[in-house]
Structure formats: C-alpha cells, structure tokens
Motif scaffolding. Structure first.
Motif, PDB file in Angstrom:
ATOM      1  N   SER B  24     -21.635   5.332 -30.485  1.00 14.40           N
ATOM      2  CA  SER B  24     -22.667   4.722 -31.314  1.00 14.40           C
ATOM      3  C   SER B  24     -23.051   5.690 -32.420  1.00 14.40           C
ATOM      4  N   TYR B  25     -23.465   5.142 -33.556  1.00 11.90           N
ATOM      5  CA  TYR B  25     -23.829   5.982 -34.684  1.00 11.90           C
ATOM      6  C   TYR B  25     -25.078   5.420 -35.337  1.00 11.90           C
ATOM      7  N   LYS B  26     -25.606   6.152 -36.306  1.00  9.31           N
ATOM      8  CA  LYS B  26     -26.953   5.811 -36.776  1.00  9.31           C
ATOM      9  C   LYS B  26     -27.013   5.260 -38.201  1.00  9.31           C
ATOM     10  N   THR B  27     -26.105   5.699 -39.070  1.00  6.44           N
ATOM     11  CA  THR B  27     -26.221   5.292 -40.470  1.00  6.44           C
ATOM     12  C   THR B  27     -24.998   4.484 -40.893  1.00  6.44           C
ATOM     13  N   SER B  28     -25.080   3.840 -42.037  1.00  2.00           N
ATOM     14  CA  SER B  28     -23.959   3.050 -42.554  1.00  2.00           C
ATOM     15  C   SER B  28     -22.769   3.949 -42.838  1.00  2.00           C
ATOM     16  N   ILE B  29     -21.603   3.424 -42.556  1.00  2.00           N
ATOM     17  CA  ILE B  29     -20.405   4.257 -42.647  1.00  2.00           C
ATOM     18  C   ILE B  29     -19.369   3.677 -43.590  1.00  2.00           C
ATOM     19  N   ASN B  30     -18.489   4.559 -44.062  1.00  2.40           N
ATOM     20  CA  ASN B  30     -17.306   4.176 -44.827  1.00  2.40           C
ATOM     21  C   ASN B  30     -16.171   3.860 -43.860  1.00  2.40           C
ATOM     22  N   ASN B  31     -15.989   4.742 -42.863  1.00  2.00           N
ATOM     23  CA  ASN B  31     -14.988   4.502 -41.835  1.00  2.00           C
ATOM     24  C   ASN B  31     -15.346   5.296 -40.584  1.00  2.00           C
ATOM     25  N   LEU B  32     -14.659   4.989 -39.499  1.00  3.06           N
ATOM     26  CA  LEU B  32     -14.861   5.681 -38.223  1.00  3.06           C
ATOM     27  C   LEU B  32     -13.487   6.079 -37.715  1.00  3.06           C
ATOM     28  N   GLN B  33     -13.400   7.283 -37.183  1.00  2.00           N
ATOM     29  CA  GLN B  33     -12.108   7.802 -36.731  1.00  2.00           C
ATOM     30  C   GLN B  33     -12.233   8.305 -35.296  1.00  2.00           C
ATOM     31  N   VAL B  44      -6.372  16.100 -32.728  1.00  5.59           N
ATOM     32  CA  VAL B  44      -5.286  15.220 -33.148  1.00  5.59           C
ATOM     33  C   VAL B  44      -5.874  13.873 -33.551  1.00  5.59           C
ATOM     34  N   HIS B  45      -5.575  13.453 -34.759  1.00  8.80           N
ATOM     35  CA  HIS B  45      -6.080  12.173 -35.243  1.00  8.80           C
ATOM     36  C   HIS B  45      -5.375  11.028 -34.525  1.00  8.80           C
ATOM     37  N   LEU B  46      -6.156  10.074 -34.033  1.00  8.18           N
ATOM     38  CA  LEU B  46      -5.595   8.933 -33.330  1.00  8.18           C
ATOM     39  C   LEU B  46      -5.576   7.677 -34.186  1.00  8.18           C
ATOM     40  N   ILE B  47      -6.724   7.334 -34.750  1.00 13.35           N
ATOM     41  CA  ILE B  47      -6.814   6.058 -35.455  1.00 13.35           C
ATOM     42  C   ILE B  47      -8.037   6.063 -36.363  1.00 13.35           C
ATOM     43  N   LEU B  48      -7.937   5.400 -37.491  1.00 12.92           N
ATOM     44  CA  LEU B  48      -9.030   5.231 -38.434  1.00 12.92           C
ATOM     45  C   LEU B  48      -9.301   3.744 -38.600  1.00 12.92           C
ATOM     46  N   ARG B  50     -11.743   1.070 -40.834  1.00 10.86           N
ATOM     47  CA  ARG B  50     -12.637   0.983 -41.976  1.00 10.86           C
ATOM     48  C   ARG B  50     -13.837   0.105 -41.651  1.00 10.86           C
ATOM     49  N   SER B  51     -14.867   0.236 -42.429  1.00 15.54           N
ATOM     50  CA  SER B  51     -16.108  -0.482 -42.135  1.00 15.54           C
ATOM     51  C   SER B  51     -15.950  -2.000 -42.241  1.00 15.54           C
ATOM     52  N   ASN B  52     -14.923  -2.458 -42.971  1.00 15.11           N
ATOM     53  CA  ASN B  52     -14.721  -3.903 -43.096  1.00 15.11           C
ATOM     54  C   ASN B  52     -13.683  -4.434 -42.098  1.00 15.11           C
ATOM     55  N   GLU B  53     -13.267  -3.588 -41.176  1.00 14.37           N
ATOM     56  CA  GLU B  53     -12.331  -3.994 -40.139  1.00 14.37           C
ATOM     57  C   GLU B  53     -13.071  -4.122 -38.810  1.00 14.37           C
ATOM     58  N   ARG B  54     -12.573  -4.957 -37.940  1.00 15.18           N
ATOM     59  CA  ARG B  54     -13.231  -5.176 -36.647  1.00 15.18           C
ATOM     60  C   ARG B  54     -12.402  -4.656 -35.491  1.00 15.18           C
ATOM     61  N   GLU B  55     -11.093  -4.621 -35.675  1.00 17.05           N
ATOM     62  CA  GLU B  55     -10.235  -4.185 -34.576  1.00 17.05           C
ATOM     63  C   GLU B  55      -8.956  -3.604 -35.156  1.00 17.05           C
ATOM     64  N   LYS B  56      -8.445  -2.580 -34.441  1.00 15.53           N
ATOM     65  CA  LYS B  56      -7.188  -1.975 -34.852  1.00 15.53           C
ATOM     66  C   LYS B  56      -6.422  -1.538 -33.623  1.00 15.53           C
ATOM     67  N   HIS B  57      -5.089  -1.622 -33.717  1.00 14.73           N
ATOM     68  CA  HIS B  57      -4.237  -1.242 -32.592  1.00 14.73           C
ATOM     69  C   HIS B  57      -3.258  -0.173 -33.052  1.00 14.73           C
ATOM     70  N   SER B  58      -2.941   0.720 -32.117  1.00 11.70           N
ATOM     71  CA  SER B  58      -1.888   1.697 -32.353  1.00 11.70           C
ATOM     72  C   SER B  58      -1.285   2.052 -31.006  1.00 11.70           C
ATOM     73  N   GLY B  59      -0.115   1.500 -30.728  1.00 15.67           N
ATOM     74  CA  GLY B  59       0.515   1.750 -29.429  1.00 15.67           C
ATOM     75  C   GLY B  59      -0.376   1.276 -28.293  1.00 15.67           C
ATOM     76  N   ARG B  60      -0.730   2.211 -27.399  1.00 16.60           N
ATOM     77  CA  ARG B  60      -1.590   1.861 -26.260  1.00 16.60           C
ATOM     78  C   ARG B  60      -3.087   1.949 -26.595  1.00 16.60           C
ATOM     79  N   LEU B  61      -3.404   2.214 -27.836  1.00 17.00           N
ATOM     80  CA  LEU B  61      -4.790   2.359 -28.251  1.00 17.00           C
ATOM     81  C   LEU B  61      -5.292   1.098 -28.946  1.00 17.00           C
ATOM     82  N   CYS B  89     -15.331  10.492 -31.359  1.00 14.76           N
ATOM     83  CA  CYS B  89     -15.417   9.620 -32.523  1.00 14.76           C
ATOM     84  C   CYS B  89     -16.078  10.409 -33.645  1.00 14.76           C
ATOM     85  N   ALA B  90     -15.714  10.072 -34.857  1.00 14.79           N
ATOM     86  CA  ALA B  90     -16.267  10.746 -36.022  1.00 14.79           C
ATOM     87  C   ALA B  90     -16.443   9.724 -37.133  1.00 14.79           C
ATOM     88  N   THR B  91     -17.559   9.806 -37.805  1.00 14.05           N
ATOM     89  CA  THR B  91     -17.838   8.860 -38.873  1.00 14.05           C
ATOM     90  C   THR B  91     -17.836   9.548 -40.232  1.00 14.05           C
TER      91      THR B  91
END
Lengths: 114, 111
Positions: B24-33, B44-48, B50-61, B89-91
């Motif tokens: 969970s985060y507190k302020t409006s974001i550009n993206n979440l990683q 190690v970066h797993l997945i990014l 964007r704020s206008n996306e709702r779901e993303k897949h990468s392999g088993r993630l 998670c990082a915003t």
C-alpha cells in the motif's frame, strides 16, 4: 560492462574517517541514483543525477554526505566524519533517464563504521 | 521516510504453492515496481506497472494495481525454492524520478 558495478564491495572504517564509494553505471544510462539500505529496511533514496548534475539531492541526510558525477558516467559518494549510524549497504542504480524507465541496481557497498 | 507498507512482513509457504504479497502507498504515483533481493545485496527488477494499468503478467508473476485503494499485489505462482528472497514494492511519484520503497516481505519457500 553488462551491469552496474560498485566498489568496494565492503568497506570497514573507523568513526570520524572519510570514505568514498564508487559506482559505474550501465553504459549510456544518463540517470544515476544512490540509495542507502539499513538492516531489515527497504532502500532509502539519497541523490539522483541526470547527466553531470544532481537533479534531486533531497535524500542526503546531512552535509557530511556529498556525491559527484563529473563526466556524466562514474559517480562517487563521499562521506566525511563517518558515524556509526552511517553503517549500511549503499546501493547505486542507473536508468535511461525517464520516470518510466527501469532502474538497474548494482550489488552495493556494505559500509561498516566501527 | 518510506511511502509504502508491505503485508505480510514475512511469509513461509511450501514449494509449489502460490505466494501473494501486498503493498500500500500514500500518494499518487506515476508507476509502481516490484524488486527481489537476495541476501541483502543487489536488487533485481521484476516488473513495472504504470498508473493507468490494472494488471500485468511476467512468467509466473502477476501484479495488480488499484489506484483507488492505493494498493498493489504481487502473486508468484507455483513457487520454487529459488524464489526465497525479500520482495519490495517501490513507487515513483508523479513529477519525481526516485523510487520510494516499502519495507519488504521476506518470502521463504520450504522444499
């Protein structure tokens, strides 16, 4: 070089000493970031360079911390008069330079201040 | 200061099970990683997402993002022992470049 490299991997120093930590970013990456991670915590932002200039240094904890990137590639984080509370892993990351770009992290330098 | 909070702080499951971590985060974001970290060193970066996306897949993630609730989840399916690590998670906030990390979830996969 395939990834971000940092030297040294470990640094032990005495309280009051001066240290320099080096970061070599991925070739061609214009943005470079420094973060600090204490045990059991997530990384915390220190400073961000776009090219040679510090675009955001709001995370530097005090004036003992300073970072440079004179030629827009390698960066050095400098800590003066080290304190025991400075002990942490210092992480460097680089990216292509936009907010949407992935930041690629180096392995970090573990700094221990005795 | 850290923007995000992750839940749970620690998770231990059997190999083959699915693992879900929340952020969970507190302020409006550009993206979440999402990042993975082994042994307290390089991330190690797993997945990014964007704020206008709702779901993303990468392999088993699978990552979801709910900006109305200011929350995200990371699902790892069919977990393996090698997935044992800390996950962060990082915003990126609007108008900023820096990553703001949560405190992470320590995931242990038991063989």
């Amino acid at each position: 070089g395939a990834g971000v490299s940092q030297t040294p991997s470990n640094k032990v120093t005495e309280k009051g000493k001066y240290v320099e930590l080096r970061c070599d970013p991925i070739s061609g990456h214009t943005a470079l970031y420094w973060y600090r991670q204490s045990l059991g915590q997530g990384p915390e932002f220190l400073i961000y360079f776009q090219g040679t200039g510090a675009a955001d240094d709001s995370g530097l904890p005090n004036d003992r911390f300073f970072a440079v990137r004179p030629e827009g590639s390698v960066s050095t984080l400098k800590i003066q008069r080290t304190e025991r509370g400075d002990s942490a892993v210092y992480l460097c990351a680089s990216s292509m330079g936009l907010a949407m770009d992935t930041q690629y992290f180096g392995p970090g330098t573990r700094l221990t201040v005795l | 200061s850290q923007q995000g909070e992750e839940d749970p702080q620690a998770l231990s499951i059997q190999e083959g099970e699915n693992a879900t971590m929340n952020c969970s985060y507190k302020t409006s974001i550009n993206n979440l990683q999402w990042y993975r970290q082994n042994s307290g060193r390089g991330l190690v970066h797993l997945i990014l997402i964007r704020s206008n996306e709702r779901e993303k897949h990468s392999g088993r993630l699978r990552v979801t993002l709910d900006t109305s609730k200011k929350s995200s989840s990371l699902l790892i399916t069919a977990s393996r022992a090698a997935d044992t690590a800390s996950y962060f998670c990082a915003t990126v906030m609007i108008g900023a470049q820096k990553l703001v990390f949560g405190q992470g979830t320590r995931l242990t996969i038991n063989p």
